[in-house]
Design an enzyme around this catalytic site. Structure first.
Site, PDB file in Angstrom:
ATOM      1  N   ASN A  62       0.841  -1.203   0.000  1.00 56.39           N
ATOM      2  CA  ASN A  62       0.000   0.000   0.000  1.00 56.39           C
ATOM      3  C   ASN A  62       0.872   1.247   0.000  1.00 56.39           C
ATOM      4  O   ASN A  62       1.934   1.302   0.638  1.00 56.39           O
ATOM      5  CB  ASN A  62      -1.022  -0.001   1.135  1.00 56.39           C
ATOM      6  N   GLU A  64       0.379   5.202   0.571  1.00 52.01           N
ATOM      7  CA  GLU A  64      -0.565   6.203   1.057  1.00 52.01           C
ATOM      8  C   GLU A  64      -0.174   7.613   0.618  1.00 52.01           C
ATOM      9  O   GLU A  64       0.888   7.821   0.016  1.00 52.01           O
ATOM     10  CB  GLU A  64      -0.676   6.097   2.586  1.00 52.01           C
ATOM     11  N   GLU A  75      -3.005  -4.573  -3.133  1.00 54.36           N
ATOM     12  CA  GLU A  75      -3.516  -5.465  -4.186  1.00 54.36           C
ATOM     13  C   GLU A  75      -3.587  -4.751  -5.529  1.00 54.36           C
ATOM     14  O   GLU A  75      -3.279  -5.322  -6.576  1.00 54.36           O
ATOM     15  CB  GLU A  75      -4.909  -5.986  -3.818  1.00 54.36           C
TER      16      GLU A  75
HETATM   17  N1  THU Z   1      -5.197  -1.697   2.599  1.00 51.87           N
HETATM   18  C1  THU Z   1      -4.611  -2.482   1.645  1.00 51.87           C
HETATM   19  O1  THU Z   1      -3.552  -2.150   1.104  1.00 51.87           O
HETATM   20  N2  THU Z   1      -5.230  -3.630   1.307  1.00 51.87           N
HETATM   21  C2  THU Z   1      -6.353  -4.126   1.914  1.00 51.87           C
HETATM   22  O2  THU Z   1      -6.816  -5.184   1.528  1.00 51.87           O
HETATM   23  C3  THU Z   1      -6.991  -3.374   2.989  1.00 51.87           C
HETATM   24  C4  THU Z   1      -6.449  -2.014   3.248  1.00 51.87           C
HETATM   25  C5  THU Z   1      -4.523  -0.464   2.987  1.00 51.87           C
HETATM   26  C6  THU Z   1      -5.211   0.816   2.633  1.00 51.87           C
HETATM   27  C7  THU Z   1      -4.613   1.761   3.656  1.00 51.87           C
HETATM   28  O3  THU Z   1      -3.361   2.215   3.178  1.00 51.87           O
HETATM   29  C8  THU Z   1      -4.376   0.898   4.858  1.00 51.87           C
HETATM   30  O4  THU Z   1      -4.375  -0.440   4.397  1.00 51.87           O
HETATM   31  C9  THU Z   1      -5.413   1.043   5.969  1.00 51.87           C
HETATM   32  O5  THU Z   1      -6.693   0.943   5.444  1.00 51.87           O
END
Ligand code: THU
Length: 161
Positions: A62, A64, A75
């Site tokens: 992820n 941000e 994903e």
């Molecule tokens: N997040 C993911 O990368 N994948 C998931 O399946 C659930 C949530 C991330 C989004 C955000 O950066 C952090 O986790 C908290 O929601």
């Protein structure tokens, strides 16, 4: 009036030691790649690693942003890379794990709604299921045969053509 029921089966393992060698390797990679996440706001570090039909391995984490909605899940970062580096190559299995600076990573998480839609699009595009391996840094592992199971009544390209 008729009623329908949607249900699906998935596998539950007590921990990584019950997995076969390939799945255990993929999950270990997903657990490790969480270190590459950029998650200063949620402090929730997600890692996804996929093995493709041609044997290539692609990872995503992820990413941000100070403008929160701009952030992208692990994903979809992964799927973007697969679509760019190996267009139309089927994804055989994807392991997803996480680490958090605030909560224990001891149970599986499953993809958010937007990622479910993106996973389904990739399955539709390649006409092959994406097998999901879900687990925290420790504890139970869920294996789901196809991402489609996670999104019943999905909107797909079938409606558009
Ligand atoms: N997040 C993911 O990368 N994948 C998931 O399946 C659930 C949530 C991330 C989004 C955000 O950066 C952090 O986790 C908290 O929601």
């Amino acid at each position: 009036m008729k009623e329908n029921k949607f249900e699906f089966q998935y596998e539950i393992y007590d921990d990584i030691s019950e997995l076969d060698e390939k799945d255990a390797w993929l999950l270990t990679e997903a657990r490790t790649v969480t270190e590459q996440a950029y998650a200063p706001y949620s402090r929730f570090h997600v890692g996804a690693v996929a093995i493709l039909e041609n044997g290539e391995v692609v990872a995503g984490t992820n990413q941000e942003n100070a403008s929160y909605p701009v952030g992208i899940c692990a994903e979809r970062v992964l799927l973007g890379s697969v679509g760019t580096l190996h267009p139309n190559m089927a994804v055989k299995s994807m392991a997803i794990s996480y680490n958090s600076e605030d909560v224990r990573s001891d149970h599986p998480i499953s993809p958010c709604g937007m990622c479910r839609q993106a996973l389904l699009e990739y399955e539709t595009r390649t006409k092959k299921p994406i097998r999901l391996i879900l687990s925290g840094q420790e504890g139970k592992v869920y294996i789901i045969k196809t991402a489609r199971f996670l999104l019943p009544f999905a909107f797909t390209s079938d409606e558009l053509i």
